[in-house]
Each structure stands twice: as C-alpha cells, then as structure tokens.
Design a protein around this motif. Structure first.
Motif, PDB file in Angstrom:
ATOM      1  N   ASP A 272      18.653 -16.969  29.848  1.00 26.28           N
ATOM      2  CA  ASP A 272      17.940 -18.051  30.524  1.00 26.28           C
ATOM      3  C   ASP A 272      17.592 -19.139  29.518  1.00 26.28           C
ATOM      4  O   ASP A 272      17.333 -18.870  28.356  1.00 26.28           O
ATOM      5  CB  ASP A 272      16.608 -17.552  31.105  1.00 26.28           C
ATOM      6  CG  ASP A 272      16.771 -16.395  32.056  1.00 26.28           C
ATOM      7  OD1 ASP A 272      17.886 -16.177  32.546  1.00 26.28           O
ATOM      8  OD2 ASP A 272      15.773 -15.695  32.301  1.00 26.28           O
TER       9      ASP A 272
ATOM     10  N   ARG B 141      10.645 -10.015  27.666  1.00 30.87           N
ATOM     11  CA  ARG B 141      11.702 -11.009  27.460  1.00 30.87           C
ATOM     12  C   ARG B 141      11.297 -11.853  26.255  1.00 30.87           C
ATOM     13  O   ARG B 141      10.283 -12.543  26.300  1.00 30.87           O
ATOM     14  CB  ARG B 141      11.864 -11.866  28.709  1.00 30.87           C
ATOM     15  CG  ARG B 141      12.308 -11.030  29.900  1.00 30.87           C
ATOM     16  CD  ARG B 141      12.249 -11.773  31.202  1.00 30.87           C
ATOM     17  NE  ARG B 141      12.779 -13.126  31.078  1.00 30.87           N
ATOM     18  CZ  ARG B 141      13.066 -13.892  32.099  1.00 30.87           C
ATOM     19  NH1 ARG B 141      12.876 -13.476  33.327  1.00 30.87           N
ATOM     20  NH2 ARG B 141      13.540 -15.115  31.923  1.00 30.87           N
TER      21      ARG B 141
ATOM     22  N   SER C  34      15.796  -8.692  25.435  1.00 33.15           N
ATOM     23  CA  SER C  34      14.894  -8.008  26.369  1.00 33.15           C
ATOM     24  C   SER C  34      14.737  -6.563  25.931  1.00 33.15           C
ATOM     25  O   SER C  34      15.641  -5.988  25.314  1.00 33.15           O
ATOM     26  CB  SER C  34      15.458  -8.019  27.785  1.00 33.15           C
ATOM     27  OG  SER C  34      15.517  -9.310  28.301  1.00 33.15           O
TER      28      SER C  34
ATOM     29  N   LYS D 110      20.590  -7.936  24.116  1.00 37.03           N
ATOM     30  CA  LYS D 110      20.924  -9.184  24.812  1.00 37.03           C
ATOM     31  C   LYS D 110      20.788  -8.968  26.316  1.00 37.03           C
ATOM     32  O   LYS D 110      21.249  -7.956  26.845  1.00 37.03           O
ATOM     33  CB  LYS D 110      22.364  -9.602  24.502  1.00 37.03           C
ATOM     34  CG  LYS D 110      22.574 -10.056  23.078  1.00 37.03           C
ATOM     35  CD  LYS D 110      22.245 -11.510  22.947  1.00 37.03           C
ATOM     36  CE  LYS D 110      22.632 -12.012  21.563  1.00 37.03           C
ATOM     37  NZ  LYS D 110      22.035 -13.310  21.306  1.00 37.03           N
ATOM     38  N   PRO D 111      20.189  -9.933  27.026  1.00 37.70           N
ATOM     39  CA  PRO D 111      20.115  -9.805  28.489  1.00 37.70           C
ATOM     40  C   PRO D 111      21.477 -10.120  29.109  1.00 37.70           C
ATOM     41  O   PRO D 111      22.333 -10.722  28.461  1.00 37.70           O
ATOM     42  CB  PRO D 111      19.080 -10.874  28.876  1.00 37.70           C
ATOM     43  CG  PRO D 111      19.181 -11.882  27.783  1.00 37.70           C
ATOM     44  CD  PRO D 111      19.528 -11.120  26.531  1.00 37.70           C
ATOM     45  N   LYS D 112      21.650  -9.711  30.355  1.00 36.26           N
ATOM     46  CA  LYS D 112      22.906 -10.007  31.049  1.00 36.26           C
ATOM     47  C   LYS D 112      23.087 -11.513  31.216  1.00 36.26           C
ATOM     48  O   LYS D 112      24.187 -12.026  31.137  1.00 36.26           O
ATOM     49  CB  LYS D 112      22.924  -9.322  32.417  1.00 36.26           C
ATOM     50  CG  LYS D 112      23.010  -7.814  32.312  1.00 36.26           C
ATOM     51  CD  LYS D 112      22.964  -7.159  33.663  1.00 36.26           C
ATOM     52  CE  LYS D 112      22.964  -5.651  33.483  1.00 36.26           C
ATOM     53  NZ  LYS D 112      22.721  -4.938  34.713  1.00 36.26           N
ATOM     54  N   ILE D 113      21.984 -12.206  31.472  1.00 37.57           N
ATOM     55  CA  ILE D 113      22.011 -13.663  31.613  1.00 37.57           C
ATOM     56  C   ILE D 113      21.017 -14.252  30.628  1.00 37.57           C
ATOM     57  O   ILE D 113      19.853 -13.843  30.601  1.00 37.57           O
ATOM     58  CB  ILE D 113      21.627 -14.091  33.049  1.00 37.57           C
ATOM     59  CG1 ILE D 113      22.618 -13.518  34.057  1.00 37.57           C
ATOM     60  CG2 ILE D 113      21.544 -15.606  33.159  1.00 37.57           C
ATOM     61  CD1 ILE D 113      22.221 -13.727  35.494  1.00 37.57           C
TER      62      ILE D 113
ATOM     63  N   GLU E 227       9.278  -5.465  31.637  1.00 38.98           N
ATOM     64  CA  GLU E 227      10.454  -5.881  30.890  1.00 38.98           C
ATOM     65  C   GLU E 227       9.937  -7.000  29.989  1.00 38.98           C
ATOM     66  O   GLU E 227       9.413  -8.010  30.474  1.00 38.98           O
ATOM     67  CB  GLU E 227      11.566  -6.428  31.775  1.00 38.98           C
ATOM     68  CG  GLU E 227      12.727  -6.950  30.937  1.00 38.98           C
ATOM     69  CD  GLU E 227      13.779  -7.705  31.729  1.00 38.98           C
ATOM     70  OE1 GLU E 227      14.767  -8.114  31.107  1.00 38.98           O
ATOM     71  OE2 GLU E 227      13.610  -7.889  32.944  1.00 38.98           O
TER      72      GLU E 227
END
Length: 167
Positions: A55, A80, A67, A50-53, A78
C-alpha cells in the motif's frame, strides 16, 4: 582526599545527567523509528514479511512494506510497518476478527493507557480518537469503521517543531 575527589566526581556526574537529560524515545515496542526493513525483520524475530499488496499511504508518501502478527493479552493484530525515505515511520495495528465490542474495548484500553485524547470525533461511519504520548514522543490514532466493523491503531513519531505536522 581520595574520598573528596570521588564524591566530587559523583556529584558532577549527577549534575551533568540532570542538565543534559536523556534523549527522548520515539519508538513503538521492539522497533525504533528510522529502522530499515532488514532491521525491522530482525526486531520481529523474523516474522515480518512482505505483504501481498504494498500500500502507499499518499498523505505522506509512506509505503506499507512489511507485516507481521502482533498480540497483546487481549487482542490479536496484523502489524503493518510503514516506511518513508528515512526508514520506519509508522506502525498500523489492524484488529483481527474485529467486532463492535472488540473495537469499543480497544478504545477503552487506549484511553486507560494514554488518558485524555486530543481529538475525538464520532460520525455515522467513522469514529476517530487521537492521543499524544509525549513521554515516548508518539502520536496514536484510533480508527473504528462502524459499517465493517473494523478498527486499527496507528503509531507515529510525534513531529518536532519545524517538521511537517509540527509547529
């Protein structure tokens, strides 16, 4: 008689395959369009997280949910992974440690791989180039933001006639 039947079956099999063909592939590398988050995690060998944010790409209601690092011989990215209600719908590759030289080199590599573009626009701030990979049924979008400088590639399934974005 046995040899005749065997030959007949072989010829009919070849004709059948030629008539119906193989299903078109519409995927990116080790992933397949429509995969679930868990299937993408497995396909990446467990590196996708999981990404930090998270989108939201509003143009299609697509969400960036995973990611992972991805590398070629020449570039580090990277990756996504973008999902919509049907599963994996796109992959964005952001060049790591981008520079003007790297971004121009990436565009050249893409041009060598995919040939003539279907759209190429060079503005003061943004350079975009788009390709259609009909062999693999993918749309490829290259973006170079000159001021930053950063660049990325988006891979998406080529839409079919009648689908959003198709004829």
């Amino acid at each position: 008689m046995y040899v005749y039947r065997l030959s007949y079956l072989l010829v009919m099999s070849v004709i059948s395959v030629m008539s119906f063909g193989y299903p078109a592939r519409a995927d990116w590398q080790f992933t397949r369009w429509g995969m679930t988050e868990q299937e993408v995690r497995v396909a990446t060998g467990g590196t996708a997280a999981k990404p930090k944010i998270v989108d939201e790409i509003t143009r299609k209601g697509v969400h960036h949910l995973l990611s992972s690092p991805y590398a070629t011989e020449e570039f580090n990215f990277e990756a996504r992974y973008m999902f919509d209600s049907k599963g994996l719908s796109g992959v964005r590759l952001d060049v790591q440690n981008a520079s003007e030289g790297k971004c121009m080199r990436l565009r050249y590599v893409l041009k060598e791989a995919y040939g003539a573009s279907v759209d190429d626009r060079d503005g003061e701030v943004l350079h975009t180039t788009d390709w259609r990979d009909t062999a693999n049924q993918n749309s490829i979008y290259y973006r170079y933001f000159k001021l930053t400088p950063t660049c990325s590639i988006d891979y998406e399934k080529l839409p079919k006639a009648g689908e959003s974005g198709g004829l």
